[in-house]
Design an enzyme around this catalytic site. Structure first.
Site, PDB file in Angstrom:
ATOM      1  N   ARG A  71       0.839  -1.203   0.000  1.00 33.46           N
ATOM      2  CA  ARG A  71       0.000   0.000   0.000  1.00 33.46           C
ATOM      3  C   ARG A  71       0.875   1.254   0.000  1.00 33.46           C
ATOM      4  O   ARG A  71       0.534   2.257  -0.607  1.00 33.46           O
ATOM      5  CB  ARG A  71      -0.925   0.002   1.220  1.00 33.46           C
ATOM      6  CG  ARG A  71      -1.899   1.165   1.158  1.00 33.46           C
ATOM      7  CD  ARG A  71      -3.022   1.023   2.118  1.00 33.46           C
ATOM      8  NE  ARG A  71      -2.655   1.505   3.429  1.00 33.46           N
ATOM      9  CZ  ARG A  71      -3.504   1.606   4.441  1.00 33.46           C
ATOM     10  NH1 ARG A  71      -4.748   1.197   4.303  1.00 33.46           N
ATOM     11  NH2 ARG A  71      -3.102   2.073   5.599  1.00 33.46           N
ATOM     12  N   ARG A  97     -10.728   2.770  -2.456  1.00 37.95           N
ATOM     13  CA  ARG A  97      -9.573   2.299  -1.690  1.00 37.95           C
ATOM     14  C   ARG A  97      -9.511   3.065  -0.388  1.00 37.95           C
ATOM     15  O   ARG A  97      -9.744   4.290  -0.374  1.00 37.95           O
ATOM     16  CB  ARG A  97      -8.245   2.524  -2.438  1.00 37.95           C
ATOM     17  CG  ARG A  97      -8.123   1.845  -3.777  1.00 37.95           C
ATOM     18  CD  ARG A  97      -8.281   0.357  -3.735  1.00 37.95           C
ATOM     19  NE  ARG A  97      -7.259  -0.325  -2.946  1.00 37.95           N
ATOM     20  CZ  ARG A  97      -7.335  -1.623  -2.624  1.00 37.95           C
ATOM     21  NH1 ARG A  97      -8.365  -2.346  -2.994  1.00 37.95           N
ATOM     22  NH2 ARG A  97      -6.371  -2.180  -1.923  1.00 37.95           N
ATOM     23  N   ILE A  98      -9.190   2.364   0.672  1.00 38.90           N
ATOM     24  CA  ILE A  98      -8.987   3.050   1.953  1.00 38.90           C
ATOM     25  C   ILE A  98      -7.569   3.602   1.948  1.00 38.90           C
ATOM     26  O   ILE A  98      -6.613   2.873   1.665  1.00 38.90           O
ATOM     27  CB  ILE A  98      -9.217   2.071   3.122  1.00 38.90           C
ATOM     28  CG1 ILE A  98     -10.697   1.668   3.150  1.00 38.90           C
ATOM     29  CG2 ILE A  98      -8.796   2.710   4.451  1.00 38.90           C
ATOM     30  CD1 ILE A  98     -11.042   0.620   4.179  1.00 38.90           C
ATOM     31  N   HIS A 115     -20.237  10.421   0.803  1.00 36.43           N
ATOM     32  CA  HIS A 115     -20.618   9.087   1.295  1.00 36.43           C
ATOM     33  C   HIS A 115     -22.139   8.940   1.209  1.00 36.43           C
ATOM     34  O   HIS A 115     -22.865   9.864   1.585  1.00 36.43           O
ATOM     35  CB  HIS A 115     -20.147   8.908   2.750  1.00 36.43           C
ATOM     36  CG  HIS A 115     -20.449   7.544   3.269  1.00 36.43           C
ATOM     37  ND1 HIS A 115     -19.697   6.435   2.940  1.00 36.43           N
ATOM     38  CD2 HIS A 115     -21.451   7.098   4.058  1.00 36.43           C
ATOM     39  CE1 HIS A 115     -20.208   5.374   3.520  1.00 36.43           C
ATOM     40  NE2 HIS A 115     -21.275   5.737   4.208  1.00 36.43           N
ATOM     41  N   THR A 147     -10.496  12.698   6.953  1.00 33.27           N
ATOM     42  CA  THR A 147      -9.545  12.580   8.065  1.00 33.27           C
ATOM     43  C   THR A 147      -9.214  11.091   8.217  1.00 33.27           C
ATOM     44  O   THR A 147      -9.916  10.245   7.645  1.00 33.27           O
ATOM     45  CB  THR A 147     -10.143  13.148   9.374  1.00 33.27           C
ATOM     46  OG1 THR A 147     -11.378  12.505   9.618  1.00 33.27           O
ATOM     47  CG2 THR A 147     -10.347  14.656   9.289  1.00 33.27           C
ATOM     48  N   LEU A 150     -12.042   6.400   8.951  1.00 32.60           N
ATOM     49  CA  LEU A 150     -12.876   6.169   7.771  1.00 32.60           C
ATOM     50  C   LEU A 150     -14.292   6.748   7.929  1.00 32.60           C
ATOM     51  O   LEU A 150     -14.987   6.447   8.907  1.00 32.60           O
ATOM     52  CB  LEU A 150     -12.963   4.662   7.495  1.00 32.60           C
ATOM     53  CG  LEU A 150     -13.717   4.256   6.225  1.00 32.60           C
ATOM     54  CD1 LEU A 150     -12.961   4.686   4.982  1.00 32.60           C
ATOM     55  CD2 LEU A 150     -13.979   2.755   6.209  1.00 32.60           C
ATOM     56  N   ASP A 151     -14.704   7.538   6.963  1.00 25.64           N
ATOM     57  CA  ASP A 151     -16.064   8.114   6.903  1.00 25.64           C
ATOM     58  C   ASP A 151     -16.426   8.904   8.161  1.00 25.64           C
ATOM     59  O   ASP A 151     -17.608   9.021   8.506  1.00 25.64           O
ATOM     60  CB  ASP A 151     -17.120   7.000   6.692  1.00 25.64           C
ATOM     61  CG  ASP A 151     -16.972   6.308   5.345  1.00 25.64           C
ATOM     62  OD1 ASP A 151     -16.444   6.934   4.409  1.00 25.64           O
ATOM     63  OD2 ASP A 151     -17.375   5.140   5.228  1.00 25.64           O
TER      64      ASP A 151
END
Ligand code: GRF
Length: 210
Positions: A71, A97-98, A115, A147, A150-151
């Site tokens: 990654r 992708r995260i 989102h 940030t 996630l979400d």
């Protein structure tokens, strides 16, 4: 002759259809957003959003995450490619992708995401099915600063829709998506006009915390 780009420079990251990308391009074309999409990056080589961009000669880049050993290497190439376009704002528009916290910290305050839920409710995937399963009456979409969690970044704008008895995943998705095409260009236009800022964990519009 090289195209002269005026105002805020947007780089958009996608993985799929690119309907949000199209809404953003349209808003730039009509000057609803005083900005230009200077590049589109996809991790998926077959993303239809790439075709949308190529048709109007926006530079496109495929950075296929499967071609990298880690990654870290993927994100290094991603960062170099984004920065080569010198953007003011990086827009995640269905980018699946995260991203790691180093990359996110680097673009803090200048990276947005959309989102398909009323965050903080229904972070993650399959939001429409989960909303229907739970029988909740309200759903929608959220634009937020990105940030590391996630979400969970500070919220800029939400579109609320009523969940009807007869709704299916498809009908719900359709109405949520229509809402996305309103709020994402709106939030981007605020940023492009210098009206929207992230200060610490707080979002400011025209100097007022929202
Ligand atoms: C949208 O529903 C967005 O909220 C989510 O991914 C989807 C992207 O759709 N993050 P599209 O590629 O813009 O059509």
């Amino acid at each position: 002759m090289a195209k002269v780009s005026i105002g805020c420079r947007l780089v958009v990251l996608i993985s799929g259809n690119g309907n949000n990308l199209q809404a953003i391009i349209n808003a730039c074309t009509t000057k609803t957003i005083r900005a230009n999409v200077v590049g589109v990056i996809s991790n998926e080589p077959d993303a239809y959003g790439l075709t949308r961009a190529r048709e109007i000669e926006i530079p496109t880049y495929v950075i296929n995450h499967r071609s990298f050993n880690s990654r870290r290497e993927f994100e290094l190439t991603l960062k170099q490619t984004i920065d080569s376009m010198d953007p003011n704002l990086v827009i995640l528009a269905g980018f699946m992708r995260i991203l790691g916290s180093d990359l996110i910290e680097y673009y803090l305050g200048r990276m947005l995401n959309i989102h398909p839920s009323l965050l903080p409710n229904y972070a993650g995937l399959n939001t429409h099915a989960r909303v229907l399963n739970d029988g909740v009456k309200e759903h929608g979409a959220t634009v937020h600063f990105v940030t590391p969690k996630l979400d969970a970044g500070p919220i800029i704008l939400q579109k609320r829709i009523r969940v009807e008895q007869a709704d299916t995943v498809d009908t719900l998705a359709e109405r949520v998506h229509q809402g996305e095409y309103e709020i994402y260009p709106q939030a981007i236009s605020w940023f492009a006009a210098g009206r929207l800022k992230l200060v610490g964990d707080a979002v400011y519009l025209d100097g007022n915390q929202i």
